[in-house]
Design a protein around this motif. Sequence first.
Motif, PDB file in Angstrom:
ATOM      1  N   PRO A 104     -22.493 -17.875  10.024  1.00 17.67           N
ATOM      2  CA  PRO A 104     -21.579 -18.020   8.885  1.00 17.67           C
ATOM      3  C   PRO A 104     -20.320 -17.183   9.011  1.00 17.67           C
ATOM      4  N   THR A 105     -20.401 -16.024   9.688  1.00 18.00           N
ATOM      5  CA  THR A 105     -19.234 -15.169   9.826  1.00 18.00           C
ATOM      6  C   THR A 105     -18.196 -15.751  10.783  1.00 18.00           C
ATOM      7  N   GLY A 106     -18.500 -16.879  11.400  1.00 16.72           N
ATOM      8  CA  GLY A 106     -17.503 -17.570  12.208  1.00 16.72           C
ATOM      9  C   GLY A 106     -16.515 -18.340  11.357  1.00 16.72           C
ATOM     10  N   SER A 107     -16.764 -18.387  10.056  1.00 13.42           N
ATOM     11  CA  SER A 107     -15.870 -19.070   9.113  1.00 13.42           C
ATOM     12  C   SER A 107     -15.006 -18.060   8.378  1.00 13.42           C
ATOM     13  N   LEU A 108     -13.729 -18.338   8.284  1.00 15.11           N
ATOM     14  CA  LEU A 108     -12.815 -17.451   7.570  1.00 15.11           C
ATOM     15  C   LEU A 108     -13.187 -17.351   6.097  1.00 15.11           C
ATOM     16  N   SER A 109     -13.735 -18.418   5.522  1.00 15.69           N
ATOM     17  CA  SER A 109     -14.114 -18.376   4.112  1.00 15.69           C
ATOM     18  C   SER A 109     -15.209 -17.335   3.863  1.00 15.69           C
ATOM     19  N   THR A 110     -16.148 -17.213   4.794  1.00 17.58           N
ATOM     20  CA  THR A 110     -17.215 -16.225   4.642  1.00 17.58           C
ATOM     21  C   THR A 110     -16.676 -14.818   4.777  1.00 17.58           C
ATOM     22  N   THR A 111     -15.847 -14.580   5.792  1.00 16.00           N
ATOM     23  CA  THR A 111     -15.321 -13.231   5.997  1.00 16.00           C
ATOM     24  C   THR A 111     -14.372 -12.819   4.881  1.00 16.00           C
ATOM     25  N   VAL A 112     -13.630 -13.777   4.317  1.00 15.21           N
ATOM     26  CA  VAL A 112     -12.781 -13.468   3.169  1.00 15.21           C
ATOM     27  C   VAL A 112     -13.650 -13.067   1.974  1.00 15.21           C
ATOM     28  N   ALA A 113     -14.765 -13.781   1.775  1.00 14.62           N
ATOM     29  CA  ALA A 113     -15.675 -13.451   0.671  1.00 14.62           C
ATOM     30  C   ALA A 113     -16.252 -12.053   0.844  1.00 14.62           C
ATOM     31  N   LEU A 114     -16.651 -11.696   2.076  1.00  6.09           N
ATOM     32  CA  LEU A 114     -17.186 -10.360   2.329  1.00  6.09           C
ATOM     33  C   LEU A 114     -16.115  -9.294   2.107  1.00  6.09           C
ATOM     34  N   ALA A 115     -14.902  -9.573   2.586  1.00  3.81           N
ATOM     35  CA  ALA A 115     -13.812  -8.617   2.404  1.00  3.81           C
ATOM     36  C   ALA A 115     -13.468  -8.443   0.925  1.00  3.81           C
ATOM     37  N   LEU A 116     -13.524  -9.529   0.160  1.00  2.40           N
ATOM     38  CA  LEU A 116     -13.250  -9.428  -1.277  1.00  2.40           C
ATOM     39  C   LEU A 116     -14.323  -8.602  -1.988  1.00  2.40           C
ATOM     40  N   CYS A 117     -15.572  -8.705  -1.510  1.00  2.59           N
ATOM     41  CA  CYS A 117     -16.636  -7.872  -2.083  1.00  2.59           C
ATOM     42  C   CYS A 117     -16.293  -6.393  -1.917  1.00  2.59           C
ATOM     43  N   VAL A 118     -15.830  -6.030  -0.720  1.00  4.03           N
ATOM     44  CA  VAL A 118     -15.432  -4.648  -0.472  1.00  4.03           C
ATOM     45  C   VAL A 118     -14.219  -4.287  -1.321  1.00  4.03           C
ATOM     46  N   PHE A 119     -13.260  -5.203  -1.418  1.00  3.66           N
ATOM     47  CA  PHE A 119     -12.037  -4.969  -2.179  1.00  3.66           C
ATOM     48  C   PHE A 119     -12.337  -4.686  -3.647  1.00  3.66           C
ATOM     49  N   VAL A 120     -13.321  -5.400  -4.210  1.00  5.30           N
ATOM     50  CA  VAL A 120     -13.697  -5.200  -5.611  1.00  5.30           C
ATOM     51  C   VAL A 120     -14.575  -3.964  -5.761  1.00  5.30           C
ATOM     52  N   ALA A 121     -15.460  -3.731  -4.790  1.00  3.88           N
ATOM     53  CA  ALA A 121     -16.406  -2.615  -4.900  1.00  3.88           C
ATOM     54  C   ALA A 121     -15.721  -1.263  -4.823  1.00  3.88           C
ATOM     55  N   VAL A 122     -14.663  -1.158  -4.020  1.00  5.27           N
ATOM     56  CA  VAL A 122     -13.983   0.133  -3.841  1.00  5.27           C
ATOM     57  C   VAL A 122     -13.479   0.693  -5.171  1.00  5.27           C
ATOM     58  N   PRO A 123     -12.693  -0.051  -5.964  1.00  4.48           N
ATOM     59  CA  PRO A 123     -12.253   0.527  -7.255  1.00  4.48           C
ATOM     60  C   PRO A 123     -13.398   0.743  -8.231  1.00  4.48           C
ATOM     61  N   LEU A 124     -14.428  -0.096  -8.195  1.00  2.00           N
ATOM     62  CA  LEU A 124     -15.547   0.094  -9.108  1.00  2.00           C
ATOM     63  C   LEU A 124     -16.279   1.398  -8.806  1.00  2.00           C
ATOM     64  N   TYR A 125     -16.557   1.635  -7.530  1.00  2.90           N
ATOM     65  CA  TYR A 125     -17.195   2.897  -7.152  1.00  2.90           C
ATOM     66  C   TYR A 125     -16.270   4.079  -7.450  1.00  2.90           C
ATOM     67  N   GLY A 126     -14.971   3.892  -7.196  1.00  2.76           N
ATOM     68  CA  GLY A 126     -14.019   4.961  -7.445  1.00  2.76           C
ATOM     69  C   GLY A 126     -13.927   5.318  -8.911  1.00  2.76           C
ATOM     70  N   ILE A 127     -13.872   4.312  -9.771  1.00  2.00           N
ATOM     71  CA  ILE A 127     -13.797   4.549 -11.218  1.00  2.00           C
ATOM     72  C   ILE A 127     -15.078   5.208 -11.715  1.00  2.00           C
ATOM     73  N   GLU A 128     -16.216   4.757 -11.176  1.00  2.42           N
ATOM     74  CA  GLU A 128     -17.492   5.349 -11.588  1.00  2.42           C
ATOM     75  C   GLU A 128     -17.571   6.826 -11.207  1.00  2.42           C
ATOM     76  N   ALA A 129     -17.063   7.156 -10.016  1.00  5.65           N
ATOM     77  CA  ALA A 129     -17.169   8.534  -9.524  1.00  5.65           C
ATOM     78  C   ALA A 129     -16.136   9.460 -10.140  1.00  5.65           C
ATOM     79  N   ARG A 130     -14.919   8.964 -10.393  1.00  3.64           N
ATOM     80  CA  ARG A 130     -13.823   9.848 -10.793  1.00  3.64           C
ATOM     81  C   ARG A 130     -13.287   9.582 -12.190  1.00  3.64           C
TER      82      ARG A 130
END
Length: 259
Positions: A104-130
């Motif tokens: 599945p990671t051979g598809s750009l749609s899958t890798t974009v979805a994974l990258a968006l998960c990281v993109f959303v998770a970073v501020p959520l973890y940051g807001i929770e911590a700080r």
Amino acid sequence: MRLSPDQLIFWQAGFVQLNATIVFTWVLMAVLALGSIVVTRRLSTGEERTAWQNLLEMLITGITQQIGEIGLSNPMKYLPFLGTLFLFVGASSLSSILPMFEPPTGSLSTTVALALCVFVAVPLYGIEARGPGAYLKSSVEPTFIMFPFNIISEVSRTLALAVRRALEGFVPDFAARETGHIITVSTGIATVSGLANTGFEELLVFPDGTSGIAFNLDETEIGVVLLGDHAHLQAGDEVVRTGRVMDVGVGDAACRQVH
């Protein structure tokens, strides 16, 4: 030549398509879910443990160590999210050795979805911590003029991560073939020599296509977790590096904001 599993269509009704990316993603998810049930149903705290539990503990230890090495305090806090990404990306990479299976990671749609998960998770973890105020303040440092540039940096990093993972499988490897040999083989574990340049969690290939993950790296030998039947393996068999390392990319800016 098919460059993406998106191009392999199994069923279509109008604009609705069921392509290989969707099918193999769900197959991979089902395998991981079933595997987690099988591995965790007989966990033991005693000295006698199954090979699956040993593998699970090595995976958790390796992932938590990597999380700590990139600068995140309290690695166990991020283990569920980053560990899930690691297992999905790793299982997808390993599935490339299966005939007729399209990772599945051979598809750009899958890798974009994974990258968006990281993109959303970073501020959520940051807001929770700080807290919201401190997190937003870090986005305008050292001056508020940098706010749009910080946002552009995060977005471009996300897109770069998605494209990189999608194209990894299509980058030719011109490096010299590096081989080693098995020293010992036990239940699910092998020790290998002659591969001094092997990276942590790099995929190694044994005879008959059996794969393994390098975990314990030493100057003279490497501990490898075997992913498959090892009954046919014996001391002296050849082991080949793949140059592929199972990882989850997290940028420096993301680490700074979460930390």
